[in-house]
Motif scaffolding. Structure first.
Motif, PDB file in Angstrom:
ATOM      1  N   SER A   1      -1.636   4.154  -4.117  1.00 34.67           N
ATOM      2  CA  SER A   1      -1.660   3.758  -2.710  1.00 34.67           C
ATOM      3  C   SER A   1      -0.421   4.292  -2.003  1.00 34.67           C
ATOM      4  CB  SER A   1      -1.721   2.220  -2.623  1.00 34.67           C
ATOM      5  OG  SER A   1      -2.216   1.800  -1.372  1.00 34.67           O
TER       6      SER A   1
ATOM      7  N   HIS B   1      -2.792  -1.032  -7.153  1.00 31.43           N
ATOM      8  CA  HIS B   1      -3.611  -2.149  -6.645  1.00 31.43           C
ATOM      9  C   HIS B   1      -5.080  -1.877  -6.954  1.00 31.43           C
ATOM     10  CE1 HIS B   1      -5.458  -0.485  -2.973  1.00 31.43           C
ATOM     11  NE2 HIS B   1      -4.281  -0.076  -2.521  1.00 31.43           N
TER      12      HIS B   1
ATOM     13  N   HIS C   1      -0.139   4.759   1.766  1.00 35.28           N
ATOM     14  CA  HIS C   1      -0.579   4.794   3.173  1.00 35.28           C
ATOM     15  C   HIS C   1      -0.134   3.550   3.914  1.00 35.28           C
ATOM     16  CE1 HIS C   1      -4.150   1.966   2.535  1.00 35.28           C
ATOM     17  NE2 HIS C   1      -3.779   2.234   1.308  1.00 35.28           N
TER      18      HIS C   1
ATOM     19  N   GLU D   1     -10.829   1.242   1.565  1.00 33.31           N
ATOM     20  CA  GLU D   1     -10.302   2.224   0.602  1.00 33.31           C
ATOM     21  C   GLU D   1     -11.281   3.378   0.340  1.00 33.31           C
ATOM     22  OE1 GLU D   1      -7.307   2.472  -1.083  1.00 33.31           O
ATOM     23  OE2 GLU D   1      -6.340   0.689  -0.250  1.00 33.31           O
TER      24      GLU D   1
ATOM     25  N   HIS E   1       0.819  -1.220   0.000  1.00 35.15           N
ATOM     26  CA  HIS E   1       0.000   0.000   0.000  1.00 35.15           C
ATOM     27  C   HIS E   1       0.854   1.273   0.000  1.00 35.15           C
ATOM     28  CE1 HIS E   1      -4.098  -1.716   0.440  1.00 35.15           C
ATOM     29  NE2 HIS E   1      -3.470  -2.699   1.067  1.00 35.15           N
TER      30      HIS E   1
HETATM   31 MN    MN Z   1      -4.217   1.171  -0.645  1.00 35.23          MN
END
Ligand code: MN
Length: 263
Positions: free
Chosen positions: A189, A166, A191, A214, A155
């Motif tokens: 992503s 993703h 995080h 998400e 992520h």
């Molecule tokens: Mn993510």
């Protein structure tokens, strides 16, 4: 003669009517911890591209400052940033993988969100902005998804911000689904924290394949929502797939502005 004077006056006033009717909505963009007070140009550009006029809201712990700004803006974007203080807002000790926390910004963001939503302003939270939206209304977070949530997906991508790495699955009957028109999309992503339990009155509307939240939406309205991913990075790079999210904010801001004018 009278008639001529009247029509002349109306002609003079027409630009005034045009200005108030066609006024683009003003979108307050929450500042990051940077000095001077600013927000990344990706958010600024996405708001502009969707037809809004962005202004940065500087961090403050003074609610009268926030109240005055909320009289001016028609919508809010909560930006991304650092981790949220788990001891103060989650009642949890900080895990070792916790990153930098920014206490002043936590206080400011939460105050701004609560005051804006109470006032009926449309609000879009992005990344940290989505997480703190959840916290502001009593939801919880994972402090660190690799160690706490068993996230097997990367992520924290090492790829440009305008590139999706993703996939997410979007719930039916959600705002996100109606705006994007797809069940599965690729997102960026950046995080390591994420929403754990949605706040009372909120629902989870998208997840990654490893079960990480998400997107969330406030129930019973289509004007308060958040995404864990960064749609502004795509829009800023000229990829308009996620532009409907910002267009929606602008539409809601226009509605808010029109309602405000009637009062
Ligand atoms: Mn993510």
């Amino acid at each position: 003669m009278k008639k001529t004077v009247l029509s002349f006056l109306i002609m003079l006033m027409m630009p005034l009517f045009a200005a108030s009717e066609g006024h683009k909505p003003i979108i307050g963009v929450s500042a990051t911890e940077s000095s001077p007070a600013s927000a990344p140009s990706t958010y600024i550009n996405a708001v502009k591209r969707a037809g809004g006029v962005p202004i940065v809201i500087p961090i403050t712990s003074d609610s009268t400052q926030i109240a005055a700004i909320l009289e001016v803006v028609d919508g809010i974007v909560m930006t991304g940033g650092a981790d949220i203080d788990p001891l103060k807002y989650l009642g949890e000790e900080p895990v070792r993988a916790l990153g930098e926390i920014t206490p002043l910004r936590d206080e400011f963001d939460i105050m701004l969100i609560r005051m804006a939503v109470r006032k009926g302003l449309p609000l879009f939270g992005i990344c940290r902005g989505e997480q703190i939206l959840n916290v502001a209304f009593g939801g919880s977070l994972y402090q660190d998804i690799p160690s706490q949530a068993g996230a097997y997906i990367k992520h924290n991508q090492d790829a440009p911000g305008s590139y999706g790495t993703h996939s997410i699955t979007i719930e039916k009957n959600s705002l996100l689904r109606s705006l994007l028109g797809k069940e599965s999309v690729a997102v960026n992503s950046f995080h390591h924290q994420a929403v754990k339990e949605p706040a009372p009155g909120f629902k989870v509307t998208a997840k990654s394949k490893d079960g990480i939240v998400e997107a969330i939406e406030m129930e019973g309205t289509d004007k308060v929502w958040g995404t864990q991913f960064h749609p502004e990075s795509f829009v800023n790079a000229g990829d308009d797939f996620f532009l409907p999210l910002f267009r929606h904010l602008i539409e809601k801001a226009k509605e808010y502005r029109a309602e405000k004018r009637q009062k």
